[in-house]
Enzyme design. Sequence first.
Site, PDB file in Angstrom:
ATOM      1  N   SER A  40       0.797  -1.225   0.000  1.00  0.00           N
ATOM      2  CA  SER A  40       0.000   0.000   0.000  1.00  0.00           C
ATOM      3  C   SER A  40       0.829   1.275   0.000  1.00  0.00           C
ATOM      4  O   SER A  40       0.333   2.336  -0.385  1.00  0.00           O
ATOM      5  CB  SER A  40      -0.938   0.011   1.216  1.00  0.00           C
ATOM      6  N   ASP A 314      30.768 -15.785 -29.588  1.00  0.00           N
ATOM      7  CA  ASP A 314      30.229 -15.889 -30.937  1.00  0.00           C
ATOM      8  C   ASP A 314      28.716 -16.037 -30.821  1.00  0.00           C
ATOM      9  O   ASP A 314      28.147 -15.756 -29.764  1.00  0.00           O
ATOM     10  CB  ASP A 314      30.875 -17.046 -31.712  1.00  0.00           C
ATOM     11  N   HIS A 317      28.369 -19.295 -28.189  1.00  0.00           N
ATOM     12  CA  HIS A 317      29.146 -19.623 -26.998  1.00  0.00           C
ATOM     13  C   HIS A 317      29.474 -18.397 -26.171  1.00  0.00           C
ATOM     14  O   HIS A 317      29.783 -17.328 -26.720  1.00  0.00           O
ATOM     15  CB  HIS A 317      30.443 -20.336 -27.409  1.00  0.00           C
TER      16      HIS A 317
END
Length: 340
Positions: A40, A314, A317
């Site tokens: 709240s 890459d 990987h």
Amino acid sequence: MASIFFISFFFALVVKISLPISTIASKNVSASAVFAFGDSTLDGGNNNHIKTLFRGDHLPYGRDLPQHMATGRFSNGMLSTDYIVQFLGLKDLLPPYLNPNLSDHDLLTGVTFASGGSGLDKQTIEATSAMDLMSQFKLFEDVLKRLNKSVGEVKTRNLIKKAVFVVGVGTNDMLFNAYLFPTRLIKYANNVYGYHDLLLKNLAYFIQKLYGRGARRIIVTGLPPMGCLPLMVTINSFLPGPNWLKRLCNPKQNQQCEAYNTKLSSKVHSLEATLKGFEETMKGCCGTGQWEMGPVCNVLDLTCVNASKFLFWDAMHPTQSGYWFLAQYGIQNVLPYVTS
């Protein structure tokens, strides 16, 4: 790296550094949006649209707002997040996401998903019928989908990266399950500090979920000194003890809240240290980063200057940094089980 700050509810003590408001205002502070999650203290009116008794949609709530109308905020006027969005120049008030009149344009500068009565313990939600944090998180995911559709994935990703996320929750858990109806503490041999650990575990999980969706600037508020909350002062005055028929703070409860905040501060530091992000997670360092791998990633390809900022080397990987994080996870979470 994620910037996660802990703020003591009443005293605005930031973990890393405590600055007066005048000093903060003098800095070049900017943010693209503000997104709030919790209870709240951050609910701008979401509970108006769900089935719960915890509502602030009636006067005198909101009487000091410009329109003198109850909006669902559990206050006479603005909430802390309303002041924050004003200070940042984003909007006048942080609107509730469940407002049916909310537009995609409104989402660009943030909303609140908070729900009055929410908590970190499922038992709290069962008592209040509020939205728990994971329900709020699902609404945030809806926002991401809407933004991706309206402004595109790139702009959405940049917006989230530069947004401020505010998380304020835990008070209701302590109120209902530790002080008013302490049956929950039976599991912890009436040890409230053990219950703290459950709450903080759930909170850490939620913060990690936010991080996984791109949140990098996260503010986490702690517990107030609950022994001094008017409700608790009243209840304690009717209980047998030194405060009987006296309106005094309960120092034991305040100490317990302080202990929780100390643990929360430590948890925040721990999360900040482990939630180190990468600037690029959608492409690799080699070539265009979109498809090169194996023989196609070779000396003829340009590579990024700083591979530590990339998750992938890459298109398939991880970089060394990516593998380091995988190793750290294995060391901390897997090895203890397979070697015991």
